[in-house]
Scaffold this active site. Structure first.
Site, short mmCIF file in Angstrom:
data_model
loop_
_atom_site.label_atom_id
_atom_site.label_comp_id
_atom_site.label_asym_id
_atom_site.label_seq_id
_atom_site.Cartn_x
_atom_site.Cartn_y
_atom_site.Cartn_z
N HIS A 306 0.85 -1.20 0.00
CA HIS A 306 0.00 0.00 0.00
C HIS A 306 0.88 1.24 0.00
O HIS A 306 1.94 1.25 0.63
CB HIS A 306 -0.89 0.01 1.25
CG HIS A 306 -2.06 0.92 1.12
ND1 HIS A 306 -1.97 2.27 1.36
CD2 HIS A 306 -3.33 0.67 0.73
CE1 HIS A 306 -3.16 2.82 1.15
NE2 HIS A 306 -3.99 1.88 0.77
N ASP A 364 -7.86 -5.42 0.03
CA ASP A 364 -8.29 -6.29 -1.07
C ASP A 364 -7.92 -7.75 -0.89
O ASP A 364 -8.36 -8.59 -1.67
CB ASP A 364 -7.68 -5.77 -2.38
CG ASP A 364 -8.28 -4.42 -2.75
OD1 ASP A 364 -7.53 -3.45 -2.94
OD2 ASP A 364 -9.52 -4.35 -2.79
#
Ligand code: SDX
Length: 429
Positions: A306, A364
């Protein structure tokens, strides 16, 4: 007296810029006068160190793995709220009282139907069109139905546009699913809650009664809350940039959906599930991770890493817990992909490559597994993400339009192309 940042360059040149303090998180250097006073641009492709706006909506601490919506920790909101309540909080800045909640959910409920002519847009797509292509088209087409009744400088017009988008996204997403499945569209039911209504429009048919499972409704509602907003991510920045030109919110959200589709962003949940299917078995994890670590393989561990979180994405923890609940409710405790995901996460978190690069599971990594268990097809995962993120997009869009400092977004560049040169006739080239 605010702090100053001093820039010095060239032969003894220097300039000072104010440092602005936020309520929490990093301070910023206000460089709005940089070019005017120094003739210099900044250079920050991907905006790794660039703040694009002031915002009161969402705060992320990537090192601590903290996510706050209007100051409230995501863990508390995911446990205690429903999605419409969080959508209200994101938009208005405060949790609603009973009357405000009832008014808000009542207005949303009365806007869940779409104009009947909108249903004809679907027949223009191939049945096997990716749902995100359909959503980009149909949400953009809402502009044709409401554009002439929208003065973006009128707060009441902005609120009705926000309500229409939040209310109609479940209907539009469910219609994309039904169109792909070759089943008739199901009308919204005003007697159901927001998320129960969405599940009804997705899985009910005219042939028999369908009552959504309350445990599964609660799980999906929590998934929507976890995806509702996330500061100035790529798709939110797209919505803001489109909105900065004065474009209507339907067109802006359509642009946000297009950006979210990318596998590096919202498309990662679909890619992560496909990756698990491709790995197939825990015995293949080592071989797969070896490919990921090969510099030029181009293979990534989807659902990991991320831009902001250099620690565990707090949403991933809540998503994993939701996964457990849904699989237990459905008697799928031994779901092979979930067990593979748990094994893959364990190996990766103990592998020096991922530890060194501070790569952790993001929102996700587990969301695909739980959505698949809920009966949502893989290709629709990012559509669910878009449904949820619409609450954040409309809140961020409203904040931008109401911001007296906002201007049309127009970045500059470092030009590395050819200097001026004269035209050469073709017979002389
Ligand atoms: C979302 O911004 C948001 O807030 C987004 C989001 C939201 O709610 O809006 O949180 C939603 O988009 C979550 C992210 C979903 N994407 C994925 O899961 C796709 C896989 N992840 C990567 O593509 C990547 O981690 C990004 C795109 C998410 C972040 O990329 P960055 O910040 O540009 O970091 P990077 O690509 O520069 O990576 C740093 C290093 C690189 O190695 P080196 O060049 O330094 O050797 O880490 C490596 C990368 O190759 N790396 C990975 C990796 N992610 C980064 N290596 C293997 N697998 C990965 N997943």
């Amino acid at each position: 007296m605010s702090d100053k940042a001093v820039l010095s360059w060239g032969k003894g040149k220097s300039a000072e810029f104010p440092v602005l303090e936020g309520s929490i998180g990093p301070d910023v250097v206000d460089i709005r006068t940089l070019y005017g006073t120094t003739g210099l641009f900044t250079y920050d492709p991907g905006f790794l160190s660039t703040g694009s706006c002031m915002s009161r909506i969402t705060y992320i601490d990537g090192d601590q793995g903290i996510l706050l919506y209007r100051g409230y920790p995501i863990e508390q909101l995911a446990e205690k709220c429903d999605f419409p309540e969080v959508a209200y909080l994101l938009k208005h800045g405060e949790l609603p009282n009973k009357d405000q909640y009832n008014d808000w959910t009542g207005r949303i409920t009365r806007h869940t139907m779409v104009h009947d002519q909108l249903t004809r847009f679907y027949t223009g797509f191939r049945r096997d069109a990716h749902p995100m292509a359909v959503l980009v088209g149909v949400v953009g087409a809402l502009s044709a139905f409401y554009h002439d009744s929208l003065d973006i400088n009128d707060p009441e017009h902005r609120i009705i546009a926000a309500i229409r988008l939040i209310a109609k996204m479940p209907t539009i997403v469910a219609m994309a699913y039904k169109y792909n499945a070759g089943q008739p569209f199901m009308y919204p039911r005003n007697d159901l809650s927001y998320t129960a209504n969405f599940m009804h429009m997705m899985f009910a048919t005219p042939c028999e009664n369908y009552e959504p499972n309350p445990v599964l409704v609660r799980a999906l509602d929590r998934i929507l809350i976890l995806h509702a907003d996330h500061e100035q991510n790529a798709s939110t920045s797209t919505v803001r940039l489109a909105g900065s030109s004065g474009a209507n919110p339907f067109a802006c959200v359509s642009a946000g959906i297009a950006c979210l589709w990318g596998p590096a962003h919202g498309g990662a949940n679909e890619a992560a599930l496909n990756m698990l299917e491709q790995i197939g078995d825990a015995s293949k994890i080592g071989e797969f991770l070896k490919k990921v670590k090969e510099k030029n393989s181009g293979v990534k561990l989807m659902g990991f890493g991320h831009r902001v979180y250099r620690n565990y994405d707090p949403r991933a923890k809540l998503m994993r817990q939701t996964c457990h609940e849904v699989l237990n409710e459905l008697g799928l405790q031994d779901d092979r992909l979930f067990k593979l995901a748990i094994a893959l996460e364990k190996v990766a978190l103990e592998d020096d490559y991922f530890v060194q690069k501070k790569l952790y599971p993001n929102v996700d990594f587990y969301s695909g597994i739980v959505q698949r268990a809920l009966g949502i097809p893989v290709k629709l995962f990012t559509g669910i993400f878009a449904l949820a993120r619409t609450a954040g997009w409309v809140a961020q869009w409203n904040e931008m339009i109401a911001d007296p400092e906002q201007k049309i977004g127009r970045p500059r560049q470092l030009y590395i192309g050819a200097p001026r040169r004269e035209y050469v006739p073709i017979d002389k080239r």
